[in-house]
Design an enzyme around this catalytic site. Structure first.
Site, short mmCIF file in Angstrom:
data_model
loop_
_atom_site.label_atom_id
_atom_site.label_comp_id
_atom_site.label_asym_id
_atom_site.label_seq_id
_atom_site.Cartn_x
_atom_site.Cartn_y
_atom_site.Cartn_z
CG HIS A 113 -1.84 1.16 1.29
ND1 HIS A 113 -2.47 1.55 2.45
CD2 HIS A 113 -2.26 2.02 0.33
CE1 HIS A 113 -3.22 2.60 2.21
NE2 HIS A 113 -3.12 2.90 0.93
CG ASP A 168 -3.30 4.68 -2.05
OD1 ASP A 168 -4.30 4.34 -1.39
OD2 ASP A 168 -2.30 5.21 -1.53
CE1 TYR A 186 12.96 12.94 -15.71
CE2 TYR A 186 14.73 14.52 -15.39
CZ TYR A 186 13.93 13.79 -16.23
OH TYR A 186 14.10 13.90 -17.59
#
Lengths: 145, 145, 145, 145, 145, 145, 145, 145, 145, 145
Positions: free
Chosen positions: G22, G64, G112
């Site tokens: 998770h 999620d 990034y």
């Protein structure tokens, strides 16, 4: 040996160039450069000149056109405006492969710091002093794939 | 770079030559030789000729005078008596460093089998065919230490 | 054993000296020096004196003439101006190989900090106290190649 | 450095001697011996003589009294009965540490084969030819613990 | 991504092709081939067809003209003369890159045995059965370098 | 088993003691000490008491006379002045091997922090609480070599 | 090949998706993305489009629903509000698998930085620019197990 | 399988519990917990419930009575006082093995931070949400050895 | 330290015993046994007697009742019927843990050969000669789980 | 946790099943099976029954229909025709997933030899004796992809 691939590029260097992405940098270093203990993987190219290596790499690798300077050398210690003969050779090779791009220099220890972040350092046998150059990889656009 | 050491010899190759003992063999291989999957460590020397590498190695390494032949090339496939131009160059370099020693050849697959037992294989960029040579290391006698 | 190479320099040490570049440092440490847990690779030379090791290394490795001091010892603990007999021996060897260069000392813990950044530490069997020296590698210029 | 331990014995060699059990063998090899590619771990002792190393090892390690010969040298190639000066030195050291034991030799390639099974090979800087010796470890009996 | 290099060839596969020498073999395997536990390194190319992979590899790698057959498929189990549609596609691609060369098949377990000796196995996502091919690398001659 | 070496010291521990230099520290820990996840290498000595281990180590290793305290235990949690029976045993052993030296304690978490910097932690089977001691290695002077 | 598993997902990628928990994130990167030197493991998927990879991953992995945005792309450099065609394709796939969820973008260097913390980066052969997406893994609730 | 050892505890988990010392922590995590990329070694226990694992571990491992709370769960996100059914089960097991000890919870991200310092994380197949618990190891006193 | 587990059994030995299955063997070796170079992993137990180690191991590990002899010692060299005092101690411990089982011996080199196939060799500090024993693991039946 | 994937299959086991090809075998072993020292990678599944593991694996992995028997158990030692209750359970699960396929047994040591060649051995917590089964992977045909 493979077709289309400059023979100077051995398996490890070829894999490194292929693995690099947009903005990653590779250093071509002269024979006196402290390459092996700086951090990045050092790829040996003893006996090869920095200019031949530059020619071989730019045959395959595009330079980054998102930034001002994609090819950066090391300035002369104590005389930042001094011009070294090898600078002109570097610049010619860069311009032939990437029309419109140039060549700049940065101070020795700034060069080392930037080299620490490189994907790899190619240690050539270049015996001319200041025979070092950082190359920043560009993108290959869809229509150029 | 070090004083007295031919610049073609990088750290790994130098360590290998130093680590070898009496009777151990090293192979200088041309660019087409199947060096990487044969077994021994392959040391890359892309872009370097086999003759320049031979010259550099024999500057430091003595050949074995306990055996008939300490420098062995690969015979032409299908024509074992054929003479290749590079054989003469190999022979000249050997004789210059080790007066009285010669150069012989063995058949291709016998060469591969012997190469499997070598301490290392140096894969040069030699593009001339049959540019391969096995070198058997000799001793350094007390008075020559 | 190889021709031209001082026999004290084994494969790993030879490779390290060859791999070092301009400005990289190597430490020759005495038998009591905490070499193995400091960080850099420790290369064992048990039974060898620090002075013999210095002699062997300087036969091959140039010192750095871009800096004030390229050969640095450890000052006596609690008496920084004290002169140890081994200092003179170090200085003589340095001057013989690098005319015009000298020998300086730095405090014990400053020495440790600097040694942590070295390319390697050679742990000799030197039993004389303060038998430690840091060496900074120089360049080999094109005409000296 | 430790109390009671001959300083020639560095960490790796000391651990090897301690790890060896009854019947395990260790080789002290001269500077020309092909130690690094034979198979067992090679422990460098560049610059140290084979006789000094033998003295140091036998200070700690008992020889095997279950077998005829627990200290074996290499016979002269082509002249198996020839006596080398270093043989007498080896024999004296063995007898001093292990009264009643002797020193024998076996042919060069038989020596290599046996060395391939050793726990380790200590490559010294011995420059005298035939400066090689195999040592077979003995037991420490309860009352000697 | 690099210029001149088919994008299907990632860093590891590119390095493998470059590292292979004369006579070394690489296997292009279909999605059901037992590639990962056979011995050679398995390079994943999930989702890619065997024919696209063959096209990409032959763009760079020459086939061996010292042997009768340099491109070998797997024969149908229990029916060695049966012709699979993918055989024709393989043969066309081979002939386009290497005029005059053909395509042969060998029995399933003989194919496995030969694959065990390969430099690498490229596991594609080819879902057509019998989508496997062994390629034997050829030389690049001096005038083609 | 070796002559002169206390049998409790196995190969890894012996090598560690030999590799340590001036100022390096080793921890003898009791059976409840959190040795394995603290950072330094943990060397097992299950079933051995901390006092027997201390006796064995000090037979070979000198303590540091450059500092005030070279043997440091862990103070009782919540009662820093409390005296544990094992403290006296530790102190006796230290004094027998290093006349004039003493034994001090530091707080539990300070002890952990210092142990994190040690060369190694020897986890004994000591079941007495507070059976932990840090030892700082000293030098062996030339005349004692 | 396995039943129920999209064939694009090879062993390493499948293991990675299964190992993630998770809140862990995975990046699908285009062919120009600097994936290999960013930190996380790079999984190659040369020749595969980012959209096909997204489809395959979301077949197995839930997103999620504890956070606002669980699917995040890279904004156009210098024009953060610009819409790229591939954004719509990404959004459609996300919505088909996770009704009610959307797609947002963040600036290139922020992307990034976030990618540096990912569990892995899947480097596809996506040639369309801005073909990058970060996916945050959700939970599988008891009744859905 | 061994006598006296709960069969749920495999070799790696058993070694970890044995290696832990006073104050070291281990995490029992549910099937959705992000265990593999958090830092500590993840030990798989797919298909096993968190309560069975807790029972097995506490059969062998004492909890720490130097601290207030030695068994800590994860609080419900957004509702820190909410009580989950599994909390009661955890508490019962703890109390049965360690009379007088309790069970507390901390916030989700605080739980993650603490888990990063654990000796290991056991990833169970627990499908009930909030099935996570941190256990702090205690000491075994001399009379209990 | 754990409840129920004999403290002599450290993490690695405990994991080995747990990992072993029906018919796997472990060797308890005396201090002179050549354990480290025989092949199997050597687990150090310096300072511990073979009889204490046997007692600890049999507390957890069942012996194999599918074979005639599940506990095998080394016969006296040159006198195979000789009885050593330690044999009786071994036999008593075996019989106490495994009623009805016995103790046999095999010749020294046959013992070595069998030990080469063991799961591990526990090198104790046993100083009594012939203090070696091989143990063959049995099964735990369902009703004993 | 992933959608569609039986939760018993953790990352390593899932990757192994995905990596296996036509004819590769995997072993489901009971809790007494000597899995860890047989050669193939052992994957732990302590606490899980062999029948639950078989059910989970066959949900994803096809069996080989090129051979007579693709699901093979271990025959009762000394009574090869004896039928164990678990055999029927194994057979039912196999037939449910692969209609028309059966279940055979081979002798104990023949089972071990075959298991040595497996891709992996899954060590379950199966406590019923003879709870072992070898599974040979089949192909997924194009139309089933």
């Amino acid at each position: 040996m493979l077709k289309r691939i400059p023979p100077l590029l051995g398996p490890e260097l070829l894999a490194t160039l292929r693995a690099m992405g947009h903005g990653d940098e590779i250093v071509i270093a002269d024979a006196n450069f402290p390459a092996e203990f700086l951090g990045p993987t050092a790829i040996r190219a003893d006996g090869i000149s920095a200019t031949d290596m530059l020619e071989a790499i730019l045959t395959l690798m595009p330079l980054d056109d998102f930034v001002e300077e994609a090819a950066i050398g090391m300035a002369v210690v104590g005389d930042p405006d001094a011009r070294q003969p090898i600078y002109d050779l570097f610049e010619d090779i860069v311009r032939r492969h990437e029309p419109g791009m140039g060549f700049a220099t940065i101070e020795r220890f700034a060069f080392y710091e930037r080299a620490r972040q490189a994907a790899a350092i190619v240690q050539t046998g270049e015996s001319r002093l200041y025979g070092n150059i950082i190359l920043k990889k560009g993108v290959i656009r869809p229509d150029a794939a």
